[in-house]
Design a protein around this motif. Structure first.
Motif, PDB file in Angstrom:
ATOM      1  N   UNK A 131       0.808  -1.222   0.000  1.00  9.73           N
ATOM      2  CA  UNK A 131       0.000   0.000   0.000  1.00  9.73           C
ATOM      3  C   UNK A 131       0.841   1.272   0.000  1.00  9.73           C
ATOM      4  N   UNK A 134       2.549  -9.198  15.994  1.00 11.58           N
ATOM      5  CA  UNK A 134       2.490  -9.841  17.296  1.00 11.58           C
ATOM      6  C   UNK A 134       1.080 -10.000  17.847  1.00 11.58           C
ATOM      7  N   UNK A 135       0.064  -9.513  17.125  1.00 10.26           N
ATOM      8  CA  UNK A 135      -1.293  -9.518  17.674  1.00 10.26           C
ATOM      9  C   UNK A 135      -1.704 -10.918  18.141  1.00 10.26           C
ATOM     10  N   UNK A 142      -1.182 -12.832  21.373  1.00 15.79           N
ATOM     11  CA  UNK A 142      -2.167 -12.639  22.429  1.00 15.79           C
ATOM     12  C   UNK A 142      -3.448 -13.410  22.120  1.00 15.79           C
ATOM     13  N   UNK A 175      10.907   1.490   7.393  1.00 19.58           N
ATOM     14  CA  UNK A 175      10.111   2.527   8.068  1.00 19.58           C
ATOM     15  C   UNK A 175      10.816   2.734   9.402  1.00 19.58           C
ATOM     16  N   UNK A 196      10.857   4.254  18.852  1.00 17.31           N
ATOM     17  CA  UNK A 196      10.160   4.444  20.130  1.00 17.31           C
ATOM     18  C   UNK A 196      10.956   5.500  20.880  1.00 17.31           C
ATOM     19  N   UNK A 229      12.750  -0.513  25.859  1.00 17.95           N
ATOM     20  CA  UNK A 229      12.345  -0.371  24.447  1.00 17.95           C
ATOM     21  C   UNK A 229      12.709   1.009  23.883  1.00 17.95           C
ATOM     22  N   UNK A 286      10.495   0.595  15.770  1.00 18.77           N
ATOM     23  CA  UNK A 286       9.388  -0.369  15.754  1.00 18.77           C
ATOM     24  C   UNK A 286       9.705  -1.545  14.846  1.00 18.77           C
ATOM     25  N   UNK A 317       9.382  -5.399  16.293  1.00 17.84           N
ATOM     26  CA  UNK A 317       8.494  -6.469  15.792  1.00 17.84           C
ATOM     27  C   UNK A 317       9.321  -7.690  15.381  1.00 17.84           C
ATOM     28  N   UNK A 340      -4.062  -4.501  23.070  1.00 16.05           N
ATOM     29  CA  UNK A 340      -3.857  -5.636  22.160  1.00 16.05           C
ATOM     30  C   UNK A 340      -4.526  -6.874  22.737  1.00 16.05           C
ATOM     31  N   UNK A 341      -4.912  -7.794  21.856  1.00 13.30           N
ATOM     32  CA  UNK A 341      -5.531  -9.046  22.313  1.00 13.30           C
ATOM     33  C   UNK A 341      -6.852  -8.780  23.009  1.00 13.30           C
ATOM     34  N   UNK A 381      -2.677  -1.283  18.008  1.00 14.66           N
ATOM     35  CA  UNK A 381      -2.306  -2.484  18.748  1.00 14.66           C
ATOM     36  C   UNK A 381      -0.987  -3.062  18.289  1.00 14.66           C
ATOM     37  N   UNK A 382      -0.755  -3.076  16.975  1.00 14.32           N
ATOM     38  CA  UNK A 382       0.429  -3.772  16.487  1.00 14.32           C
ATOM     39  C   UNK A 382       1.672  -2.902  16.604  1.00 14.32           C
ATOM     40  N   UNK A 383       2.829  -3.565  16.667  1.00 10.88           N
ATOM     41  CA  UNK A 383       4.109  -2.856  16.596  1.00 10.88           C
ATOM     42  C   UNK A 383       4.615  -2.798  15.158  1.00 10.88           C
ATOM     43  N   UNK A 384       3.813  -3.302  14.207  1.00 13.85           N
ATOM     44  CA  UNK A 384       4.194  -3.189  12.800  1.00 13.85           C
ATOM     45  C   UNK A 384       4.245  -1.704  12.444  1.00 13.85           C
ATOM     46  N   UNK A 385       5.426  -1.195  12.052  1.00 12.55           N
ATOM     47  CA  UNK A 385       5.549   0.255  11.867  1.00 12.55           C
ATOM     48  C   UNK A 385       4.673   0.800  10.742  1.00 12.55           C
ATOM     49  N   UNK A 386       4.497   0.038   9.673  1.00  9.65           N
ATOM     50  CA  UNK A 386       3.681   0.532   8.564  1.00  9.65           C
ATOM     51  C   UNK A 386       2.199   0.517   8.934  1.00  9.65           C
ATOM     52  N   UNK A 387       1.791  -0.501   9.678  1.00 10.55           N
ATOM     53  CA  UNK A 387       0.410  -0.565  10.145  1.00 10.55           C
ATOM     54  C   UNK A 387       0.122   0.573  11.128  1.00 10.55           C
ATOM     55  N   UNK A 388       1.059   0.799  12.026  1.00 19.32           N
ATOM     56  CA  UNK A 388       0.892   1.867  13.018  1.00 19.32           C
ATOM     57  C   UNK A 388       0.736   3.219  12.323  1.00 19.32           C
ATOM     58  N   UNK A 421       3.614  -4.043  23.747  1.00 11.83           N
ATOM     59  CA  UNK A 421       3.107  -3.369  22.551  1.00 11.83           C
ATOM     60  C   UNK A 421       2.390  -2.075  22.942  1.00 11.83           C
ATOM     61  N   UNK A 456       4.759   0.625  24.338  1.00 13.75           N
ATOM     62  CA  UNK A 456       5.598   1.164  23.258  1.00 13.75           C
ATOM     63  C   UNK A 456       4.812   2.165  22.413  1.00 13.75           C
ATOM     64  N   UNK A 457       3.587   1.808  22.077  1.00 10.77           N
ATOM     65  CA  UNK A 457       2.754   2.732  21.300  1.00 10.77           C
ATOM     66  C   UNK A 457       2.422   3.970  22.140  1.00 10.77           C
TER      67      UNK A 457
END
Lengths: 404, 404
Positions: A72, A271-272, A275, A300, A304, A318, A323, A327, B57-58, B84-91, B117, B120-121
């Protein structure tokens, strides 16, 4: 009395390879890697509409969704929409996302040309906007009724070759056309496929790894009847769904000896799902193989920040970590924890980065894997006889309605 | 030498019922149906921010996501976001959906208070916007470090009771607070739970059906080790994900005799997955139970228009049919096709309509079912020891980094 039987047995790798080489002559997806994409590229450049609306279900949309959501960040400013379900509330929601229905190109995709969900939505679209050659393209088999409709109305068509099944069609115009319009480099996508294809058929790098994996899964299919893909990136959620269709619909079959086969696909996101499903992998019955997929470099760089939150200082370790590194540390920790258990078969696929070439390689290698597992199982990997019964019942329901 | 053992055996329904009645005294989720929601309702009314951002998360987000996506037509004009995720692109993508980060309420949810997670966010959010009592609420255990942080900063907190596990917490403030802010009628949600709860504990309507299902699944867990939920509405996609966590993390355990248990959950959406996983159900190994979920009345009246598309006239039988009826005819056809096979255990849950009361009933009945299956299996349904190992490995990785 005459009785002859060659009971199912797992063939040697070389026998299966010969079968695949033969299959390549009649199963079309293998040959998509060398297709001429000039017509797709030329057409894509002419598209000025802002909303690109794929109307298609299953194999007609899943692969495109998988690649587009993975890439994307690579696409242009157009917006890609998918209309697939007959769920009225979902349909309304998806339509509401189209900012201007008069600034939309509708890509109607149906291999048979008469998919009930697709044509029902297409009919509904007719009531919302004038559909003609200025805002519609059809992708279908050359002799389908949808193709006849398009020809009659001077609507541009692209062909789904007869020998390319829906779930193996992502690298045909089914996927390439919408992706190309979205600015995805489809040449690089096919380069990724080609690398795996050539390496495999020339018995180089990918040959052994794909065969070994296929063989393991088939030899242990009764013990490990569930094949989990645990993708450590939300970008791969679409890929997971595509895998589930590819694996489930290709391999859930009765084989030549009348024995039901099944390797059940499951897709997880890390990591979702640490959980969620992870507990079941760790402590549940040993009936699962787990394939982890990692992205080596997300490119990317968000870090943190070096912020210490009062009372939460124990998490300061952390701080200053990116990020993208966090991950992957989470992925590596989960992989190690699962591998430490010792009796859960695992493998790890690492994608170098988030680009066309890498997702092409990944998806093509999964198509090959599916073909080889199917060949070992002695099933027809490319049909789906089990879904016809429900369609017949549905048609009869309509017939009975008519007679009331 | 002394040796005593009471080997695992399936207990009688009445023994299990007694165990559940005892369990109700120490496991908190059963008692959420009678909670006082006035504080949640009062606080919700004061929220004027347009963006509601759940950071969790979870179990801290899945239930809220499930209910909010099911009831998206019932909510107000606020926008609910999940980080929720630590995926940087998703965040990055999720953050980009927040129209104005200064017009956002951040709801930080972590039972333990130190979820990596989430924190960190949360740290990252601190670098984007000033976080204080004007734009932040915390939901956590009363003695967690997140709670101490909130108290120090005069930030409003809501409690996750110690005896309510994350995946059973949707009807605690974890779910009720964000849902209430979004305009969901949480009283009706709890009314749905209460109806099932009371009926079950008073051994009325739901008692037999839940026990029968639990018992069937446990008695046949080796033969049918996969439990598919096939939901005929895209609105239930979140519910499916919530079910997968609830089922997988609760039941994937080692039991009192040291035997690994596992019932593997799978979530499907119809009609889309008719074009994917259905083939595997129909022709694959008979290792799956299938629970269909239907919505009786979507209360959305869009009709497939009476349009005949040239060359596609054979599909005119769908003309004048409402989409809500078409999807249910598809569901019924698939159900019949699966049931006609004769050796696939199926059941069908029909939700009357898309409202708070019905989703409350559905989710609460699944919590009860999970508890009863867990009790039959003689496992601890409420812990998740299998996920600790990965966390320890991760912490050690950080420790080693520090020492470099």
């Amino acid at each position: 009395m005459k009785y002859e039987k060659n009971f199912y047995q797992i063939k040697s790798n070389s026998e299966i390879f010969e079968k695949i080489v033969e299959e390549k002559k009649v199963i079309g997806y293998y040959n998509l890697v060398n297709q001429d994409t000039s017509e797709i590229l030329t057409f894509s450049k002419t598209v000025t509409k802002k909303n690109i609306v794929v109307v298609g279900i299953g194999g007609s949309s899943l692969g495109t969704y998988a690649i587009n959501s993975f890439l994307r960040n690579k696409s242009n400013t157009k917006k890609l929409h998918f209309l697939e379900s007959t769920d009225p509330l979902e349909l309304k929601k998806r339509l509401s996302y189209i900012s201007d229905i008069n600034d939309a190109l509708f890509i109607i995709i149906s291999k048979s040309g008469t998919t009930i969900e697709t044509i029902s939505v297409f009919k509904y679209l007719h009531s919302l906007v004038k559909i003609d050659k200025s805002n519609c393209v059809c992708i279908t088999e050359n002799d389908s009724k949808l193709n006849s409709y398009a020809k009659t109305n001077d609507i541009k068509t692209f062909e789904i070759p007869k020998d390319v099944g829906g779930r193996f069609s992502v690298f045909s115009p089914v996927g390439l056309l919408p992706l190309s319009i979205m600015g995805i480099d489809i040449k690089k996508l096919l380069d990724g496929c080609k690398e795996v294809n050539n390496s495999f058929f020339e018995k180089e790098e990918y040959f052994d790894s794909i065969f070994e994996k296929a063989r393991f899964m088939v030899e242990n299919k009764n013990r490990f009847n569930i094949n989990v893909i645990f993708s450590y990136s939300s970008l791969l959620e679409g890929f997971n769904k595509w895998y589930i269709q590819l694996w489930g619909e290709s391999l859930g079959k009765v084989n030549i000896n009348g024995t039901r086969q099944a390797l059940t696909p499951i897709g997880l996101i890390g990591p979702v799902d640490q959980h969620s499903f992870l507990q079941l992998i760790m402590e549940g019955v040993r009936d699962k193989t787990v394939t982890f997929i990692k992205v080596e470099d997300f490119e990317e760089e968000t870090v943190i920040p070096d912020i210490s939150i009062p009372h939460l200082e124990e998490l300061d370790y952390v701080n200053n970590i990116k990020f993208k590194d966090l991950i992957n540390m989470q992925a590596d920790s989960t992989i190690q924890a699962v591998q430490d258990i010792g009796n859960i078969p695992t493998d790890v696929i690492t994608i170098e980065k988030v680009d066309e070439f890498n997702i092409g390689k990944l998806m093509y290698s999964y198509q090959l894997l599916t073909s080889i597992v199917g060949s070992f199982m002695q099933i027809d990997t490319y049909n789906q006889p089990g879904v016809e019964e429900g369609k017949i019942i549905l048609k009869n329901k309509f017939r009975n309605e008519d007679m009331k």
